[in-house]
Write a protein that holds these residues in place. Structure first.
Motif, short mmCIF file in Angstrom:
data_model
loop_
_atom_site.label_atom_id
_atom_site.label_comp_id
_atom_site.label_asym_id
_atom_site.label_seq_id
_atom_site.Cartn_x
_atom_site.Cartn_y
_atom_site.Cartn_z
N ILE A 1 59.61 78.18 74.38
CA ILE A 1 59.76 77.69 73.01
C ILE A 1 60.14 76.21 73.07
CG2 ILE A 1 61.06 77.88 70.86
CD1 ILE A 1 61.56 80.81 71.54
N MET A 2 59.50 75.42 72.22
CA MET A 2 59.79 73.99 72.14
C MET A 2 60.14 73.67 70.69
SD MET A 2 57.11 70.97 73.08
CE MET A 2 57.64 69.33 73.47
N ASP B 1 54.73 78.36 74.18
CA ASP B 1 54.12 79.50 73.51
C ASP B 1 54.41 79.44 72.01
OD1 ASP B 1 53.13 80.84 75.90
OD2 ASP B 1 55.25 81.06 76.37
N ILE B 2 55.59 78.93 71.68
CA ILE B 2 56.02 78.77 70.29
C ILE B 2 56.54 77.35 70.14
CG2 ILE B 2 57.60 79.57 68.48
CD1 ILE B 2 57.72 82.27 70.04
N LEU B 3 56.08 76.66 69.11
CA LEU B 3 56.47 75.27 68.86
C LEU B 3 57.04 75.17 67.45
CD1 LEU B 3 56.41 72.17 69.37
CD2 LEU B 3 54.02 72.22 68.59
N CYS B 4 58.29 74.74 67.34
CA CYS B 4 58.93 74.52 66.04
C CYS B 4 59.01 73.02 65.80
CB CYS B 4 60.34 75.11 66.02
SG CYS B 4 60.39 76.89 66.35
N GLY C 1 58.62 69.07 55.98
CA GLY C 1 59.14 70.43 56.01
C GLY C 1 59.25 70.93 57.44
N SER C 2 59.41 72.23 57.57
CA SER C 2 59.54 72.88 58.87
C SER C 2 58.26 73.65 59.17
CB SER C 2 60.73 73.83 58.87
OG SER C 2 61.93 73.11 58.67
N SER C 3 57.77 73.49 60.39
CA SER C 3 56.53 74.15 60.81
C SER C 3 56.76 74.92 62.10
CB SER C 3 55.42 73.12 61.05
OG SER C 3 55.19 72.33 59.91
N ILE C 4 56.02 76.01 62.24
CA ILE C 4 56.02 76.77 63.49
C ILE C 4 54.57 76.98 63.90
CG2 ILE C 4 56.59 78.95 64.63
CD1 ILE C 4 58.93 79.25 62.77
#
Length: 169
Positions: free
Chosen positions: A25-26, A71-74, A107-110
């Motif tokens: 996760i990043m 694998d997951i980017l916030c 805003g916030s993105s995933i």
């Protein structure tokens, strides 16, 4: 501290991907372009203008994401979600975005890798009704494409909380 280039040791060490049963996760505050401009004289007066230019920063951010290959980017303060999503789609990512309220453009993105997960649920939260200014959060429930060793579902959330200006007690 400068970010690693795609050919750096960090990029080589992390580019291979996590081991079996693990995922990466990043989280990245990308500094909304409107924020960079609004606070130019106050916070970024010693930063050369060309370094604050969004297209240049986006290229650098994408290079770092590609080197790490999470694998997951916030992303927090993501103002150009469509540009980021379009750029990451070719790398196998899909994303969701929770825009901030109050006329804010960021805003916030995933984003998540589609070769690792499918998205089972999305919740976009607006914190303004709770008295937490114009902040927002994106929350996703991700299901691994490959069954165990990963648990059946992974939850990821991203928010940029800022500060709360009220009484604390």
């Amino acid at each position: 501290h400068p970010s690693p280039s795609p050919g750096s040791d960090l990029g080589q060490a992390t580019g291979a991907g996590p081991g079996l049963g693990e995922y990466r996760i990043m989280s990245y505050n990308v500094l909304a372009d409107s924020q960079a401009r609004s606070y130019r004289d106050e916070l970024y007066r010693n930063v050369p203008e060309d370094l604050l230019w969004w297209p240049r920063r986006l290229r650098a951010i994408l290079a770092e994401v590609r080197a790490v290959r999470p694998d997951i980017l916030c992303m927090q303060e993501c103002e150009s979600f469509a540009d980021v999503a379009r750029s990451l789609k070719g790398d196998g990512y899909l994303g969701v975005h929770a825009p901030r309220a109050g006329g804010k453009r960021d805003g916030s993105s995933i984003f998540y890798r589609t070769d690792r997960f499918t998205c089972a649920a999305v919740d976009l939260m607006d914190f303004a009704p709770l008295g937490l200014r114009d902040n927002a959060a994106a929350i996703v429930c991700l299901e691994p494409i490959v069954a165990p060793p990963l648990p059946p579902k992974q939850w990821a959330g991203g928010t940029h909380g800022g500060t709360y200006e009220g009484t604390h007690g």
